[in-house]
Design a protein around this motif. Sequence first.
Motif, PDB file in Angstrom:
ATOM      1  N   ASP A  65     -15.903  58.498 -81.134  1.00  0.00           N
ATOM      2  CA  ASP A  65     -16.368  57.123 -81.287  1.00  0.00           C
ATOM      3  C   ASP A  65     -16.951  56.956 -82.690  1.00  0.00           C
ATOM      4  OD1 ASP A  65     -15.690  56.347 -78.696  1.00  0.00           O
ATOM      5  OD2 ASP A  65     -17.605  57.046 -77.889  1.00  0.00           O
ATOM      6  N   PHE A  66     -16.745  55.780 -83.265  1.00  0.00           N
ATOM      7  CA  PHE A  66     -17.224  55.509 -84.619  1.00  0.00           C
ATOM      8  C   PHE A  66     -17.942  54.166 -84.650  1.00  0.00           C
ATOM      9  CE2 PHE A  66     -13.540  58.235 -85.189  1.00  0.00           C
ATOM     10  CZ  PHE A  66     -13.963  59.147 -86.133  1.00  0.00           C
ATOM     11  N   ASN A  67     -18.950  54.081 -85.489  1.00  0.00           N
ATOM     12  CA  ASN A  67     -19.583  52.810 -85.835  1.00  0.00           C
ATOM     13  C   ASN A  67     -19.251  52.519 -87.287  1.00  0.00           C
ATOM     14  OD1 ASN A  67     -20.949  52.417 -83.310  1.00  0.00           O
ATOM     15  ND2 ASN A  67     -22.370  54.015 -83.940  1.00  0.00           N
ATOM     16  N   GLU A  68     -18.917  51.274 -87.552  1.00  0.00           N
ATOM     17  CA  GLU A  68     -18.457  50.915 -88.894  1.00  0.00           C
ATOM     18  C   GLU A  68     -19.107  49.614 -89.342  1.00  0.00           C
ATOM     19  OE1 GLU A  68     -14.180  51.252 -89.978  1.00  0.00           O
ATOM     20  OE2 GLU A  68     -14.313  49.093 -90.296  1.00  0.00           O
ATOM     21  N   THR A  69     -19.318  49.493 -90.633  1.00  0.00           N
ATOM     22  CA  THR A  69     -19.758  48.236 -91.226  1.00  0.00           C
ATOM     23  C   THR A  69     -18.750  47.807 -92.278  1.00  0.00           C
ATOM     24  OG1 THR A  69     -22.090  48.813 -90.894  1.00  0.00           O
ATOM     25  CG2 THR A  69     -21.599  47.056 -92.469  1.00  0.00           C
ATOM     26  N   MET A  70     -18.163  46.628 -92.079  1.00  0.00           N
ATOM     27  CA  MET A  70     -17.285  46.030 -93.093  1.00  0.00           C
ATOM     28  C   MET A  70     -18.141  45.105 -93.951  1.00  0.00           C
ATOM     29  SD  MET A  70     -13.672  45.163 -91.224  1.00  0.00           S
ATOM     30  CE  MET A  70     -14.176  45.034 -89.514  1.00  0.00           C
ATOM     31  N   ILE A  71     -18.102  45.299 -95.247  1.00  0.00           N
ATOM     32  CA  ILE A  71     -18.973  44.565 -96.160  1.00  0.00           C
ATOM     33  C   ILE A  71     -18.147  43.567 -96.967  1.00  0.00           C
ATOM     34  CG2 ILE A  71     -20.587  44.760 -98.080  1.00  0.00           C
ATOM     35  CD1 ILE A  71     -21.077  47.679 -97.075  1.00  0.00           C
ATOM     36  N   PHE A  72     -18.555  42.301 -96.918  1.00  0.00           N
ATOM     37  CA  PHE A  72     -17.903  41.235 -97.681  1.00  0.00           C
ATOM     38  C   PHE A  72     -18.964  40.549 -98.529  1.00  0.00           C
ATOM     39  CE2 PHE A  72     -15.991  41.685 -93.503  1.00  0.00           C
ATOM     40  CZ  PHE A  72     -14.671  41.976 -93.822  1.00  0.00           C
ATOM     41  N   ASN A  73     -18.766  40.463 -99.807  1.00  0.00           N
ATOM     42  CA  ASN A  73     -19.747  39.825-100.682  1.00  0.00           C
ATOM     43  C   ASN A  73     -19.013  39.039-101.760  1.00  0.00           C
ATOM     44  OD1 ASN A  73     -21.785  39.077-102.441  1.00  0.00           O
ATOM     45  ND2 ASN A  73     -22.935  40.970-102.150  1.00  0.00           N
ATOM     46  N   PRO A  74     -18.794  37.728-101.533  1.00  0.00           N
ATOM     47  CA  PRO A  74     -18.046  36.919-102.498  1.00  0.00           C
ATOM     48  C   PRO A  74     -18.698  36.829-103.867  1.00  0.00           C
ATOM     49  CG  PRO A  74     -18.253  35.784-100.390  1.00  0.00           C
ATOM     50  CD  PRO A  74     -19.171  36.963-100.343  1.00  0.00           C
ATOM     51  N   SER A  75     -20.006  37.108-103.959  1.00  0.00           N
ATOM     52  CA  SER A  75     -20.667  37.046-105.256  1.00  0.00           C
ATOM     53  C   SER A  75     -20.362  38.282-106.112  1.00  0.00           C
ATOM     54  CB  SER A  75     -22.179  36.902-105.081  1.00  0.00           C
ATOM     55  OG  SER A  75     -22.723  38.055-104.466  1.00  0.00           O
ATOM     56  N   ILE A  76     -19.799  39.321-105.477  1.00  0.00           N
ATOM     57  CA  ILE A  76     -19.443  40.537-106.206  1.00  0.00           C
ATOM     58  C   ILE A  76     -17.931  40.700-106.273  1.00  0.00           C
ATOM     59  CG2 ILE A  76     -19.601  43.062-106.213  1.00  0.00           C
ATOM     60  CD1 ILE A  76     -22.319  42.793-104.876  1.00  0.00           C
ATOM     61  N   TRP A  77     -17.273  40.578-105.115  1.00  0.00           N
ATOM     62  CA  TRP A  77     -15.815  40.714-105.067  1.00  0.00           C
ATOM     63  C   TRP A  77     -15.188  39.333-104.948  1.00  0.00           C
ATOM     64  CZ3 TRP A  77     -18.653  43.953-101.521  1.00  0.00           C
ATOM     65  CH2 TRP A  77     -18.746  45.284-101.937  1.00  0.00           C
ATOM     66  N   GLY A  78     -14.095  39.142-105.621  1.00  0.00           N
ATOM     67  CA  GLY A  78     -13.433  37.852-105.578  1.00  0.00           C
ATOM     68  C   GLY A  78     -12.908  37.535-104.189  1.00  0.00           C
ATOM     69  N   MET A  79     -13.174  36.315-103.718  1.00  0.00           N
ATOM     70  CA  MET A  79     -12.614  35.827-102.462  1.00  0.00           C
ATOM     71  C   MET A  79     -12.091  34.425-102.686  1.00  0.00           C
ATOM     72  SD  MET A  79     -15.216  37.148 -99.439  1.00  0.00           S
ATOM     73  CE  MET A  79     -14.140  36.527 -98.123  1.00  0.00           C
ATOM     74  N   ARG A  80     -10.985  34.095-102.016  1.00  0.00           N
ATOM     75  CA  ARG A  80     -10.428  32.748-102.076  1.00  0.00           C
ATOM     76  C   ARG A  80     -10.959  31.938-100.898  1.00  0.00           C
ATOM     77  NH1 ARG A  80      -6.236  36.150-102.501  1.00  0.00           N
ATOM     78  NH2 ARG A  80      -5.394  35.526-100.472  1.00  0.00           N
ATOM     79  N   ASN A  81     -11.163  30.646-101.111  1.00  0.00           N
ATOM     80  CA  ASN A  81     -11.617  29.788-100.026  1.00  0.00           C
ATOM     81  C   ASN A  81     -10.619  29.778 -98.870  1.00  0.00           C
ATOM     82  OD1 ASN A  81     -13.988  29.018-101.387  1.00  0.00           O
ATOM     83  ND2 ASN A  81     -12.909  27.401-102.482  1.00  0.00           N
ATOM     84  N   SER A  82      -9.350  29.972 -99.178  1.00  0.00           N
ATOM     85  CA  SER A  82      -8.314  29.997 -98.144  1.00  0.00           C
ATOM     86  C   SER A  82      -8.454  31.196 -97.218  1.00  0.00           C
ATOM     87  CB  SER A  82      -6.922  30.010 -98.787  1.00  0.00           C
ATOM     88  OG  SER A  82      -6.746  31.178 -99.572  1.00  0.00           O
ATOM     89  N   GLU A  83      -9.285  32.171 -97.591  1.00  0.00           N
ATOM     90  CA  GLU A  83      -9.477  33.338 -96.738  1.00  0.00           C
ATOM     91  C   GLU A  83     -10.418  33.057 -95.569  1.00  0.00           C
ATOM     92  OE1 GLU A  83      -8.625  37.032 -99.777  1.00  0.00           O
ATOM     93  OE2 GLU A  83     -10.612  36.130 -99.792  1.00  0.00           O
ATOM     94  N   ALA A  84     -11.056  31.904 -95.569  1.00  0.00           N
ATOM     95  CA  ALA A  84     -11.846  31.503 -94.405  1.00  0.00           C
ATOM     96  C   ALA A  84     -10.898  31.130 -93.276  1.00  0.00           C
ATOM     97  CB  ALA A  84     -12.746  30.322 -94.756  1.00  0.00           C
ATOM     98  N   GLY A  85     -11.266  31.497 -92.054  1.00  0.00           N
ATOM     99  CA  GLY A  85     -10.443  31.154 -90.905  1.00  0.00           C
ATOM    100  C   GLY A  85     -10.137  32.352 -90.028  1.00  0.00           C
ATOM    101  N   VAL A  86      -8.973  32.311 -89.386  1.00  0.00           N
ATOM    102  CA  VAL A  86      -8.600  33.291 -88.374  1.00  0.00           C
ATOM    103  C   VAL A  86      -8.047  34.564 -89.004  1.00  0.00           C
ATOM    104  CG1 VAL A  86      -7.154  33.725 -86.355  1.00  0.00           C
ATOM    105  CG2 VAL A  86      -8.090  31.443 -86.751  1.00  0.00           C
ATOM    106  N   TRP A  87      -8.562  35.702 -88.524  1.00  0.00           N
ATOM    107  CA  TRP A  87      -8.043  37.017 -88.904  1.00  0.00           C
ATOM    108  C   TRP A  87      -7.876  37.874 -87.653  1.00  0.00           C
ATOM    109  CZ3 TRP A  87      -6.939  38.721 -93.935  1.00  0.00           C
ATOM    110  CH2 TRP A  87      -7.282  37.820 -94.953  1.00  0.00           C
TER     111      TRP A  87
END
Length: 199
Positions: free
Chosen positions: A47-69
């Motif tokens: 078993d594993f515990n994981e943290t996915m880190i998203f930070n638009p102020s550091i890594w580039g993100m597009r507004n189109s990436e908001a929504g369903v994944w």
Amino acid sequence: MPASFRMATTRAWRHPSVFLYRSGADGRLMHAIETSDCIKASSSICDFNETMIFNPSIWGMRNSEAGVWKVAAEVYFKGGGWDMDDKGLTVYVKRASRLTVNASPEPVSKGRTITVTGKVTRANWEARKYVSYGGGVVRLQFKPAGAASYTTVKKVQANGSGDLRTTVKASKTGTWRWVHYGNTITGPSASSGDSVVVK
């Protein structure tokens, strides 16, 4: 974003992880991952515990990436090869929203009109700042002095610039705020409260 997953294999492995993906040009959404060591459930199950880190102020993100994944998990094997599982899980990545509020006049005579204004903004990941978010429906809420919770008084639609404005009759002393419940691409938010004394 926290995640947990179970891996069952008898092979020597490395780099197990879960990630978000879409078909087409967006591909994967993954900036940084922190994964725990194996928490053994048996000789071949971890078993594993994981943290996915998203930070638009550091890594580039597009507004189109908001929504369903969709969510999938993969592992690479020592000596070559890999395996991936997709359990059909869905998550929504949302752009954060913010609200301001101002209720006036303060104080006010009972029966007179209180004007409540505010503004809705939303994170623009490409510009890396908050910008006006127009057209959404926001709830005006009131909490009487001494009460523990807010009650929705009315719904108001923000104009094209994200501005909010409405009027209510002054009946009792209390606190006013705006609340936006969010949607599939925008996170929920609530303004701070603005107290008005009714005399």
